[in-house]
Design a protein around this motif. Structure first.
Motif, PDB file in Angstrom:
ATOM      1  N   UNK A 237      -6.260  -3.125  -5.973  1.00 43.07           N
ATOM      2  CA  UNK A 237      -6.906  -4.431  -6.141  1.00 43.07           C
ATOM      3  C   UNK A 237      -5.915  -5.565  -6.319  1.00 43.07           C
ATOM      4  N   UNK A 238      -4.667  -5.230  -6.695  1.00 43.27           N
ATOM      5  CA  UNK A 238      -3.701  -6.311  -6.887  1.00 43.27           C
ATOM      6  C   UNK A 238      -2.707  -6.392  -5.717  1.00 43.27           C
ATOM      7  N   UNK A 239      -2.038  -5.283  -5.394  1.00 46.55           N
ATOM      8  CA  UNK A 239      -0.985  -5.327  -4.374  1.00 46.55           C
ATOM      9  C   UNK A 239      -1.570  -5.239  -2.970  1.00 46.55           C
ATOM     10  N   UNK A 240      -2.360  -4.175  -2.684  1.00 45.87           N
ATOM     11  CA  UNK A 240      -2.915  -4.011  -1.336  1.00 45.87           C
ATOM     12  C   UNK A 240      -3.806  -5.184  -0.957  1.00 45.87           C
ATOM     13  N   UNK A 241      -4.621  -5.625  -1.914  1.00 46.09           N
ATOM     14  CA  UNK A 241      -5.537  -6.720  -1.615  1.00 46.09           C
ATOM     15  C   UNK A 241      -4.767  -8.011  -1.333  1.00 46.09           C
ATOM     16  N   UNK A 242      -3.663  -8.225  -2.042  1.00 43.24           N
ATOM     17  CA  UNK A 242      -2.828  -9.408  -1.776  1.00 43.24           C
ATOM     18  C   UNK A 242      -2.215  -9.312  -0.376  1.00 43.24           C
TER      19      UNK A 242
END
Length: 456
Positions: free
Chosen positions: A57-62
């Motif tokens: 939710x933080x790295x991949x989504x960014x």
């Protein structure tokens, strides 16, 4: 009349003849363990070590947000992947749920597809369901982290490619090439293909797939290969085999370096790091030089050889890497599972060592990962046990692969077959002069029906 090698006698039971109890047990175990993984991943059950969903939710989504603009996140040092990884990162956007939920769904589908392929292969004559059990049991031993990294998706693609190599080398090469442009390591599955048409077809399709997808992504988006610039400045990741001497030196008060986030992972920076990095690189080069020596000096092969060589190459790649992230274990579980679908695989004890390493990995990450970062004795002991198990597995894999292909291949018994096609059952393959021996040697266990045996 013509002479053709006979296949080894074996059970002629097809899928319907298999005990339904074994299939029911596999299915029930998969459902129960994956339900537990989902409950842990979603937070319904509290997992030891805390939340492991941040990467999604933080790295991949960014990254997803950046990739949608038509450029790679090349100014983000945590982007450490070949350009094909963009396809996986963008994939959850095609589903109607939130990015996190969609990612879990895709991981679950990949997991189920891998299990189904292993079961389907295990039901063939001469094969075994042991590989399916390896996957069904091994994956949950890595904990909910496995549904929060895209490695299970790549592993499913690589597993499908390996399983296709014997019967359909072009398809196998295409799938391994697709996996390779996402995460490199699936291309190692080609190291054991026998010389001749299988190698030509599989290697050509793998190269064509990887190059064409890479070209299209490079032409259509900016910064496809900028990640390569980050590699030269990397340290030694805290979970790698090369980090063990630094952990022990730190415990003894003989290392004054530091552990910090560096290029997307916690790494050890300071004295001896440069030397250890060079030693690890030398180990990789020596390992693959040995593999080439094995390839060009091996004298006998079986249908298991391609798979066994793939696992051996992957183990060399993992233990000599400057990074061993916990999700790397799912690569090993997947390739070991493919090996175990063949009854005469030389890698059975190697697969057992990998399986034992999985729960140790779960303890190491995320349960005591904070203590690993601080080089606390108990955590270092767990990490050392896991890494030394992988090192032992790599050495044992090399030894057993070498021994399994030494010596001249014994000639199989011969039978006399009619020239007329009617003499062969409809389910069998006609014997083609000149390649009959190769066909029996490499494809025998995959024939859907045993050849007719007529003595005159």
């Amino acid at each position: 009349m013509e002479l053709a090698p006979a296949t080894e006698p074996g059970s002629s039971r097809g899928r319907l003849g298999r005990p339904l109890g074994a299939l029911a047990a596999l299915g029930a175990t998969w459902v129960a363990t994956r339900a537990l993984l989902v409950l842990l991943a979603t937070g319904v059950l509290k997992a030891p070590g805390g939340d492991v969903t941040a990467d999604v939710w933080m790295i991949y989504h960014a990254w997803y947000g950046v990739l949608q603009t038509g450029t790679f996140p090349f100014d983000d040092v945590t982007w450490q992947y070949p350009p094909g990884a963009a396809l996986v990162i963008l994939l959850p956007g095609l589903l109607p749920w939130s990015y996190l939920v969609s990612f879990w769904v895709i991981c679950g589908i990949a997991d189920a597809a891998a299990a189904a392929l292993l079961v389907r292969t295990g039901l063939r004559r001469g094969r075994a369901l042991t590989g399916a059990w390896m996957w069904v049991v091994g994956v949950p031993l890595l904990g909910p982290m496995i549904y929060n990294r895209f490695d299970v998706i790549v592993t499913a693609v690589a597993l499908a490619g390996l399983l296709a190599l014997i019967r359909r080398p072009a398809v196998g090469g295409l799938l391994l090439g697709l996996g390779g442009i996402v995460k490199i390591w699936p291309l190692l599955g080609l190291i054991g293909t026998p010389s001749g048409r299988r190698t030509r077809r599989s290697w050509t399709l793998a190269a064509a797939t990887a190059v064409s997808i890479g070209f299209l992504l490079t032409a259509g988006m900016n910064g496809a290969f900028e990640f390569l610039a980050f590699q030269k400045d990397r340290g030694i990741e805290v979970e790698s085999l090369g980090a063990l001497p630094l952990h022990f030196a730190r415990l003894a008060g003989a290392w004054d370096g530091k552990v910090t986030m560096n290029y997307g992972s916690p790494e050890m920076l300071g004295p001896w790091v440069s030397v250890i990095s060079k030693v690890m690189l030398a180990g990789t080069l020596l390992g693959f030089a040995w593999l080439l020596l094995w390839r060009y000096t091996s004298k006998r092969r079986s249908a298991a050889t391609m798979y066994d060589a793939a696992l051996c190459a992957l183990l060399i790649f993992v233990v000599t890497s400057r990074v061993i992230s916990p999700q790397y274990l799912v690569w090993l579980v997947g390739v070991a599972a493919v090996c175990l679908t063949v009854r005469n695989s030389s890698q059975r004890p190697v697969a057992l060592l990998i399986l034992i390493a999985c729960p140790l990995t779960l303890v190491e990450f995320p349960t005591v990962f904070t203590q690993v970062l601080a080089s606390e004795p108990m955590a270092v002991a767990v990490l050392a046990a896991r890494n030394l198990l992988l090192l032992a597995a790599a050495v044992l894999s090399c030894v057993r692969l070498w021994r399994s292909t030494r010596g001249e291949a014994p000639l199989p018994p011969t039978v006399v077959l009619d020239r007329e096609p009617a003499a062969l059952p409809a389910a069998g393959y006609p014997v083609r002069p000149g390649i009959a021996y190769e066909q029996d040697l490499l494809d025998g266990i995959d024939h859907p029906g045993a050849p007719a045996r007529q003595h005159r």
